[in-house]
Design a protein around this motif. Structure first.
Motif, PDB file in Angstrom:
ATOM      1  N   THR A   1       0.821  -1.214   0.000  1.00 51.31           N
ATOM      2  CA  THR A   1       0.000   0.000   0.000  1.00 51.31           C
ATOM      3  C   THR A   1       0.852   1.260   0.000  1.00 51.31           C
ATOM      4  N   SER A   2       1.827   1.324   0.898  1.00 50.32           N
ATOM      5  CA  SER A   2       2.640   2.531   0.992  1.00 50.32           C
ATOM      6  C   SER A   2       3.586   2.673  -0.206  1.00 50.32           C
TER       7      SER A   2
ATOM      8  N   THR B   1      -2.423   6.278   2.151  1.00 54.55           N
ATOM      9  CA  THR B   1      -1.727   4.979   2.084  1.00 54.55           C
ATOM     10  C   THR B   1      -0.840   4.764   3.308  1.00 54.55           C
ATOM     11  N   TYR B   2      -0.220   5.839   3.807  1.00 50.43           N
ATOM     12  CA  TYR B   2       0.588   5.714   5.018  1.00 50.43           C
ATOM     13  C   TYR B   2      -0.283   5.405   6.233  1.00 50.43           C
TER      14      TYR B   2
ATOM     15  N   ILE C   1      -3.898  11.173  -1.357  1.00 49.39           N
ATOM     16  CA  ILE C   1      -3.945   9.715  -1.514  1.00 49.39           C
ATOM     17  C   ILE C   1      -2.737   9.071  -0.851  1.00 49.39           C
ATOM     18  N   ASN C   2      -1.549   9.664  -1.054  1.00 50.94           N
ATOM     19  CA  ASN C   2      -0.334   9.117  -0.458  1.00 50.94           C
ATOM     20  C   ASN C   2      -0.408   9.143   1.064  1.00 50.94           C
TER      21      ASN C   2
ATOM     22  N   ALA D   1      -3.133   3.823   6.121  1.00 54.58           N
ATOM     23  CA  ALA D   1      -3.549   2.436   5.954  1.00 54.58           C
ATOM     24  C   ALA D   1      -2.427   1.487   6.360  1.00 54.58           C
ATOM     25  N   SER D   2      -1.185   1.817   5.978  1.00 60.89           N
ATOM     26  CA  SER D   2      -0.033   1.002   6.355  1.00 60.89           C
ATOM     27  C   SER D   2       0.119   0.954   7.872  1.00 60.89           C
TER      28      SER D   2
ATOM     29  N   ASP E   1       5.183   5.772   9.899  1.00 58.59           N
ATOM     30  CA  ASP E   1       4.105   5.906   8.919  1.00 58.59           C
ATOM     31  C   ASP E   1       3.184   7.074   9.268  1.00 58.59           C
TER      32      ASP E   1
ATOM     33  N   ALA F   1       4.620  -2.159  -7.646  1.00 62.61           N
ATOM     34  CA  ALA F   1       4.269  -0.808  -7.208  1.00 62.61           C
ATOM     35  C   ALA F   1       4.893   0.226  -8.127  1.00 62.61           C
TER      36      ALA F   1
ATOM     37  N   GLY G   1       1.720   4.301  -3.048  1.00 60.08           N
ATOM     38  CA  GLY G   1       1.558   5.720  -2.734  1.00 60.08           C
ATOM     39  C   GLY G   1       2.828   6.508  -2.947  1.00 60.08           C
ATOM     40  N   ASP G   2       3.981   5.899  -2.648  1.00 58.65           N
ATOM     41  CA  ASP G   2       5.269   6.578  -2.835  1.00 58.65           C
ATOM     42  C   ASP G   2       5.518   6.921  -4.298  1.00 58.65           C
TER      43      ASP G   2
END
Length: 414
Positions: free
Chosen positions: A22-23, A175-176, A171-172, A178-179, A84, A148, A26-27
Motif C-alpha cells: 500500500t505505501s 496509504t501511510y 492519496i499518499n 492504511a499502512s 508511517d 508498485a 503511494g510513494d
C-alpha cells in the motif's frame, strides 16, 4: 505457488506485506506529483530535481546507525507505525505547500521518517516467517516493489491527470495511514528486543550510539561470512550506483531513444523483475544465499555488458530485460544471510549501518558515472561499472564459504 499460499496464511506476514504494498504504490504516486508541482517553475526544474534526490538520500546516509539503534532498542512495530503516521502528516502538508523550498523541506522530513522505518522493517521480517520461508518472503516483497513501480508510474500518471498533485498527496497520506493501521495489527511479543536494556539508564544518547556502533563492529569482526558479505555487497553496490544514470543516458543519447519509448524499455525491465522475483521465491530456497549472491553478481555483469555491446534498441532492451529477471536476487540473499548470521537484537543496527554505507556508495557512484559518461561515453562507463558486479561475484565465490569448507580447500591447495 504452494510456498506463496503458505505465506499468505501467516497473518503477521500478510499484514506486513499489505502494508508495504500500500505505501509503496503511494510513494510512486507521490514522486510524479512532486515533479509535476515543481515543473511549474521550469527554469529551475533541474536544480529542484537534484535537491529532491539529495533530500531523499541524505537522511539514510546520515541517520543509518542511529535508526538501526532505535530499531533494536524500541519495539520495531511501534517504530514503523510511528514513522508511517509522521510520513502521513508530512505528505498531507504537501497539499498546502506552495513554495518549492517548502516542498523540498517536507520531502526531506518524510525521508528522515523513512530512514527510521527501513531498518526496523528489514529487521522485523525474519521474526514473521520461518527460516526456510525467508527466500520466498523476500522475493515476494521485491516483486511487490516492482509492481508498485509499474502501477505507481502508469496508474499514477492517469490519477495525476484526474486529481492533480494535491489529490495525489492526499492519496499518499491515506496509504501511510492504511499502512500504519495494518502494521498495528501485528501480533508480536510485547517484550523489548534482547539487549535493549543492556546500557545503564543514565548513559547519554551519544554514548549509547557509540556503544551500539562498537557492538555492531564486534559482531561483524566475529563473523567472517558477514564481513565478506558486506564487502561483496559494497563492491556490487558500486556497480549498481551508476546503473540508472548510465542506462538512461545510453538509451537516450547513444541510441537516440525518445523519452516515451524509454518508458516501454523500463516497463519491460520492471515486468521481468516481477517474474524473476516470483521464480526466485519459488525455487530460491533450494540455493544457499552465498551461491545466490555470487551468481546474481556475475549475471548482472553479463547482461549489463551485453546491453552495451549490442548497442541497438531491440537487443539492448532484451539484455536489460534479462537483467531485470535477476534484479531481486541480491536483496533476497542479503535478507536471508543477515537472518542467518546476525542475532535478532542487533539486526536493526546492521541494516541501519548498511543503509548508510549503501547511500554513500550510491551518491558517490552517481556523481562519478555522470562525469565519466560525458567524457568517455555511457557505454564504456557502464561496462567499467559492470566490472564491479563481476568482481563482487568472484569475491563472494571465494570468500563466502563456511569456515570448515574454506579450511578444507586450503588444505587441498597446500
Amino acid at each position: 505457488m504452494q510456498r506463496y499460499l503458505s505465506l499468505f496464511r501467516n497473518r503477521n506476514f500478510l499484514l506486513h506485506w499489505l502494508a508495504g504494498a500500500t505505501s509503496n504504490i503511494g510513494d510512486f504516486f507521490n514522486s510524479l506529483a512532486v515533479v509535476k508541482l515543481l515543473s511549474q517553475d521550469p527554469a529551475h526544474l533541474g536544480l529542484y530535481t537534484s535537491l529532491i534526490m539529495a533530500s531523499k538520500m541524505v537522511p539514510a546516509l546520515v541517520l543509518g546507525p542511529l535508526a538501526g539503534s532505535v530499531a533494536d532498542r524500541l519495539p520495531r512495530k511501534a517504530v514503523m507505525v510511528a514513522a508511517d503516521l509522521v510520513r502521513a502528516a508530512l505528505v498531507l502538508g504537501l497539499v498546502f505547500a506552495g513554495h518549492p523550498a517548502a516542498v523540498i523541506g517536507l520531502v526531506f522530513a518524510a525521508a528522515v521518517a523513512a530512514a527510521f522505518f527501513q531498518p526496523a522493517n528489514s529487521a522485523l521480517l525474519p521474526s514473521l516467517v520461518e527460516q526456510e520461508q525467508l527466500v520466498t518472503a523476500g522475493s515476494l516483497n521485491v516483486m511487490t516493489q516492482r509492481l508498485a513501480m509499474l502501477l505507481g508510474n502508469g496508474l499514477g500518471a492517469a490519477v495525476l491527470m484526474l486529481v492533480g498533485p494535491q489529490g495525489i498527496f492526499a492519496i499518499n497520506a491515506a496509504t501511510y495511514l492504511a499502512s500504519a493501521l495494518l502494521l498495528s495489527g501485528l501480533r508480536l511479543p510485547v517484550a523489548a528486543p534482547a539487549g535493549a536494556a543492556a546500557q545503564p539508564g543514565g548513559t547519554s544518547p551519544l554514548a549509547r550510539l557509540a556503544a551500539d556502533l562498537r557492538e555492531t563492529a564486534a559482531v561483524v569482526r566475529a563473523s567472517p561470512q558477514l564481513r565478506h558479505l558486506l564487502i561483496g555487497l559494497g563492491i556490487a553496490n558500486l556497480g549498481d550506483s551508476g546503473t540508472n544514470v548510465l542506462f538512461v543516458t545510453f538509451f537516450t543519447v547513444t541510441l537516440g531513444v525518445a523519452t516515451e519509448q524509454l518508458g516501454f524499455v523500463w516497463a519491460a525491465f520492471g515486468g521481468a523483475a516481477m517474474l524473476g522475483s516470483l521464480a526466485i521465491g519459488a525455487v530460491g530456497h533450494r540455493v544457499h544465499w552465498r551461491h545466490l549472491f555470487s551468481f546474481a553478481c556475475v549475471y548482472f555483469w553479463f547482461t549489463a555488458t551485453g546491453a552495451m555491446l549490442a548497442s541497438s534498441l531491440i537487443p539492448s532492451t532484451a539484455f536489460l530485460t534479462l537483467m531485470g529477471l535477476g534484479s531481486g536476487a541480491i536483496n533476497v540473499g542479503l535478507q536471508v544471510a543477515v537472518a542467518e548470521l546476525v542475532p535478532d537484537h542487533i539486526r536493526g543496527r546492521v541494516f541501519g549501518t548498511w543503509n548508510t554505507v549503501s547511500a554513500l556508495i550510491m551518491v558517490s557512484g552517481n556523481l562519478v558515472a555522470g562525469v565519466l559518461a560525458d567524457r568517455v561515453g555511457p557505454a564504456v562507463t557502464m561496462m567499467g561499472f559492470a566490472l564491479a558486479y563481476l568482481a563482487a561475484g568472484i569475491y563472494g565465490h571465494f570468500n563466502l564459504r563456511p569456515r570448515e569448507e574454506a579450511a578444507a580447500a586450503e588444505a587441498r591447495a597446500s
